[in-house]
Design a protein around this motif. Structure first.
Motif, short mmCIF file in Angstrom:
data_model
loop_
_atom_site.label_atom_id
_atom_site.label_comp_id
_atom_site.label_asym_id
_atom_site.label_seq_id
_atom_site.Cartn_x
_atom_site.Cartn_y
_atom_site.Cartn_z
N VAL A 60 24.67 -19.83 88.90
CA VAL A 60 23.52 -18.95 88.69
C VAL A 60 23.50 -17.85 89.75
CG1 VAL A 60 20.99 -18.84 88.74
CG2 VAL A 60 22.13 -20.63 87.44
N THR A 61 23.83 -18.20 90.99
CA THR A 61 23.87 -17.20 92.05
C THR A 61 24.95 -16.17 91.79
OG1 THR A 61 23.05 -18.83 93.63
CG2 THR A 61 24.09 -16.87 94.54
N ARG A 62 26.13 -16.60 91.38
CA ARG A 62 27.21 -15.66 91.07
C ARG A 62 26.82 -14.76 89.89
NH1 ARG A 62 30.44 -14.12 94.37
NH2 ARG A 62 31.94 -13.63 92.78
N TRP A 63 26.15 -15.35 88.90
CA TRP A 63 25.73 -14.57 87.73
C TRP A 63 24.67 -13.55 88.13
CZ3 TRP A 63 20.79 -14.71 85.56
CH2 TRP A 63 20.65 -13.98 84.38
N SER A 64 23.79 -13.92 89.06
CA SER A 64 22.68 -13.03 89.43
C SER A 64 23.16 -11.82 90.22
CB SER A 64 21.63 -13.78 90.23
OG SER A 64 22.12 -14.14 91.50
N ILE A 65 24.38 -11.84 90.70
CA ILE A 65 24.91 -10.70 91.45
C ILE A 65 25.19 -9.52 90.52
CG2 ILE A 65 26.91 -9.92 92.79
CD1 ILE A 65 27.01 -12.73 93.99
N GLY A 66 25.40 -9.78 89.25
CA GLY A 66 25.71 -8.71 88.28
C GLY A 66 24.61 -7.67 88.19
N PRO A 67 24.94 -6.51 87.65
CA PRO A 67 23.96 -5.42 87.56
C PRO A 67 22.79 -5.79 86.65
CG PRO A 67 25.93 -4.88 86.31
CD PRO A 67 26.22 -6.16 87.04
N GLY A 68 21.57 -5.64 87.16
CA GLY A 68 20.38 -5.90 86.38
C GLY A 68 20.00 -7.36 86.24
N HIS A 69 20.84 -8.27 86.72
CA HIS A 69 20.56 -9.70 86.56
C HIS A 69 19.57 -10.21 87.59
CE1 HIS A 69 24.67 -10.43 84.44
NE2 HIS A 69 23.81 -9.84 83.67
N HIS A 70 19.41 -9.49 88.71
CA HIS A 70 18.53 -9.99 89.76
C HIS A 70 17.08 -10.08 89.30
CE1 HIS A 70 18.35 -5.62 90.12
NE2 HIS A 70 17.18 -5.78 90.69
N ARG A 71 16.71 -9.35 88.28
CA ARG A 71 15.33 -9.41 87.81
C ARG A 71 15.11 -10.49 86.76
NH1 ARG A 71 14.08 -2.99 87.59
NH2 ARG A 71 14.27 -2.72 89.82
N THR A 72 16.15 -10.91 86.09
CA THR A 72 16.01 -11.94 85.05
C THR A 72 16.44 -13.32 85.54
OG1 THR A 72 18.19 -11.39 84.19
CG2 THR A 72 16.30 -10.32 83.16
N VAL A 73 16.96 -13.40 86.74
CA VAL A 73 17.44 -14.69 87.22
C VAL A 73 16.28 -15.67 87.42
CG1 VAL A 73 17.38 -14.20 89.71
CG2 VAL A 73 19.11 -15.74 88.78
N GLY A 74 15.06 -15.18 87.62
CA GLY A 74 13.90 -16.07 87.76
C GLY A 74 13.67 -16.92 86.53
N ALA A 75 13.85 -16.34 85.36
CA ALA A 75 13.68 -17.11 84.12
C ALA A 75 14.73 -18.20 84.01
CB ALA A 75 13.73 -16.18 82.91
N VAL A 76 15.96 -17.88 84.40
CA VAL A 76 17.04 -18.87 84.33
C VAL A 76 16.79 -19.99 85.33
CG1 VAL A 76 19.52 -19.21 84.66
CG2 VAL A 76 18.69 -17.16 83.51
N ARG A 77 16.44 -19.64 86.55
CA ARG A 77 16.19 -20.66 87.58
C ARG A 77 14.99 -21.54 87.21
NH1 ARG A 77 17.05 -17.17 93.10
NH2 ARG A 77 19.32 -17.13 93.00
#
Length: 151
Positions: A60-77
């Motif tokens: 999840v951390t590696r995925w959240s590094i991608g562009p625009g993912h830092h704002r949607t990573v909360g839903a995944v976590r």
């Protein structure tokens, strides 16, 4: 300092009371199996649950590094957190089902109910993720069109 010592004494007292109740309610064969069960839990935790949790967190951390993912990573976590918590709560019920336990305590199909709960959590998390992602795309497109106008 006195409060801390008093709380520690109360905690130790409750712990000793629990051990005393355990020795009163368990028979010798159960007391012999208890360390084996506790050892199995430690092994399952150290060799399965912890590496799985670390691997999922790393992904999840590696995925959240991608562009625009830092704002949607909360839903995944949050979705993963809720799935993990409800699974930990359901494990004792899932393990005891069908083992001749008291039928008035475990009359339901807990496996089916747990799977429905997990599916509901995952679908809800996916919907929230998609909504957040579509809002980000909409905001990004409006911001870029304002920049083109020279404002």
């Amino acid at each position: 300092m006195k409060t801390r010592a008093a709380l520690a004494a109360v905690g130790v007292g409750f712990g000793l009371w629990g051990v005393w109740l355990m020795f009163q309610s368990l028979q010798l064969p159960q007391l012999i199996r208890l360390p084996l069960w506790l050892g199995g839990v430690v092994i399952a935790d150290d060799f399965f649950l912890v590496p799985t949790t670390v691997a999922i967190g790393w992904l999840v951390t590696r995925w959240s590094i991608g562009p625009g993912h830092h704002r949607t990573v909360g839903a995944v976590r949050t979705t993963l957190l809720y799935v993990g918590i409800t699974t930990l709560i359901a494990i004792p019920l899932l393990l005891r089902q069908g083992k001749g336990a008291n039928p008035t305590v475990l009359p339901r199909d807990y496996l089916r109910d747990w799977l429905l709960l997990e599916a509901t959590i995952i679908v809800s998390g996916t919907v929230i993720f998609l909504l957040q992602r579509s809002r980000l795309t909409f905001r990004r497109s409006r911001a870029s069109s304002g920049d083109i106008g020279g404002r």
